[in-house]
Design a protein around this motif. Sequence first.
Motif, short mmCIF file in Angstrom:
data_model
loop_
_atom_site.label_atom_id
_atom_site.label_comp_id
_atom_site.label_asym_id
_atom_site.label_seq_id
_atom_site.Cartn_x
_atom_site.Cartn_y
_atom_site.Cartn_z
N PHE A 31 1.46 -12.03 1.31
CA PHE A 31 1.87 -11.53 2.60
C PHE A 31 3.38 -11.66 2.69
CE2 PHE A 31 -2.55 -12.44 3.53
CZ PHE A 31 -2.91 -11.37 4.32
N ALA A 32 4.03 -10.61 3.13
CA ALA A 32 5.48 -10.63 3.30
C ALA A 32 5.85 -11.38 4.57
CB ALA A 32 6.01 -9.20 3.37
N ASP A 33 7.07 -11.88 4.60
CA ASP A 33 7.56 -12.57 5.79
C ASP A 33 7.83 -11.61 6.95
OD1 ASP A 33 7.45 -14.97 4.46
OD2 ASP A 33 9.58 -15.02 3.99
N ASP A 34 8.06 -10.34 6.62
CA ASP A 34 8.33 -9.34 7.65
C ASP A 34 7.87 -7.97 7.16
OD1 ASP A 34 10.33 -8.35 5.90
OD2 ASP A 34 11.81 -9.67 6.79
N ILE A 35 7.97 -6.97 8.02
CA ILE A 35 7.44 -5.65 7.66
C ILE A 35 8.33 -4.90 6.66
CG2 ILE A 35 6.09 -5.41 9.75
CD1 ILE A 35 8.26 -3.53 10.82
N THR A 36 9.53 -5.42 6.37
CA THR A 36 10.37 -4.79 5.36
C THR A 36 10.00 -5.24 3.95
OG1 THR A 36 12.09 -6.48 5.46
CG2 THR A 36 12.31 -4.60 6.97
N HIS A 37 9.16 -6.26 3.85
CA HIS A 37 8.71 -6.81 2.56
C HIS A 37 9.89 -7.27 1.71
CE1 HIS A 37 4.43 -5.05 2.64
NE2 HIS A 37 4.91 -5.11 3.86
N SER A 38 10.91 -7.81 2.38
CA SER A 38 12.10 -8.24 1.65
C SER A 38 12.01 -9.69 1.17
CB SER A 38 13.35 -8.07 2.53
OG SER A 38 13.22 -8.83 3.71
N SER A 39 11.09 -10.47 1.74
CA SER A 39 10.94 -11.85 1.27
C SER A 39 9.50 -12.29 1.45
CB SER A 39 11.89 -12.78 2.02
OG SER A 39 11.55 -12.84 3.39
N PHE A 40 9.14 -13.29 0.66
CA PHE A 40 7.79 -13.84 0.65
C PHE A 40 7.91 -15.35 0.60
CE2 PHE A 40 7.86 -9.72 -1.26
CZ PHE A 40 6.75 -9.07 -0.73
N SER A 41 7.18 -16.04 1.45
CA SER A 41 7.30 -17.50 1.47
C SER A 41 5.92 -18.16 1.49
CB SER A 41 8.10 -17.96 2.69
OG SER A 41 7.38 -17.70 3.88
N ARG A 42 5.89 -19.39 1.04
CA ARG A 42 4.64 -20.15 1.08
C ARG A 42 4.16 -20.34 2.52
NH1 ARG A 42 5.70 -24.74 -3.48
NH2 ARG A 42 5.35 -23.38 -5.27
N PRO A 43 5.06 -20.75 3.44
CA PRO A 43 4.58 -20.95 4.82
C PRO A 43 3.95 -19.69 5.43
CG PRO A 43 6.71 -21.99 4.56
CD PRO A 43 6.46 -21.19 3.31
N ALA A 44 4.55 -18.54 5.21
CA ALA A 44 4.00 -17.31 5.76
C ALA A 44 2.61 -17.01 5.16
CB ALA A 44 4.94 -16.13 5.49
N ASN A 45 2.46 -17.24 3.89
CA ASN A 45 1.18 -16.98 3.25
C ASN A 45 0.13 -18.01 3.63
OD1 ASN A 45 1.05 -14.61 1.17
ND2 ASN A 45 3.16 -15.34 1.30
N MET A 46 0.54 -19.26 3.83
CA MET A 46 -0.41 -20.26 4.27
C MET A 46 -0.90 -19.95 5.68
SD MET A 46 1.14 -23.78 2.53
CE MET A 46 1.80 -24.29 4.03
N MET A 47 0.00 -19.53 6.56
CA MET A 47 -0.41 -19.19 7.92
C MET A 47 -1.26 -17.92 7.95
SD MET A 47 0.54 -21.60 9.81
CE MET A 47 0.15 -20.89 11.38
N ALA A 48 -0.97 -17.00 7.06
CA ALA A 48 -1.72 -15.74 7.03
C ALA A 48 -3.19 -15.95 6.66
CB ALA A 48 -1.07 -14.77 6.05
N ILE A 49 -3.46 -16.94 5.84
CA ILE A 49 -4.86 -17.15 5.44
C ILE A 49 -5.63 -18.06 6.38
CG2 ILE A 49 -4.40 -16.66 3.02
CD1 ILE A 49 -4.61 -19.70 2.52
N LEU A 50 -4.91 -18.71 7.29
CA LEU A 50 -5.60 -19.61 8.24
C LEU A 50 -6.22 -18.83 9.32
CD1 LEU A 50 -3.22 -22.66 8.46
CD2 LEU A 50 -5.37 -22.45 7.23
#
Length: 50
Positions: A31-50
């Motif tokens: 999961f990208a941190d924003d809709i531009t898909h310019s960055s990806f982070s562990r926190p964003a992906n952890m929250m996305a799966i919760l």
Amino acid sequence: MAISIELYTALYQSLLNAVRRQCWEEPKQLFADDITHSSFSRPANMMAIL
């Protein structure tokens, strides 16, 4: 005024679909941190799966 479980379920599904549609990057399987898909982070992906 009580809000029904059906409304909360519909809002949940709408939000879930929007996040998947706007932020999921299939080639990276992340999961990208924003809709531009310019960055990806562990926190964003952890929250996305919760």
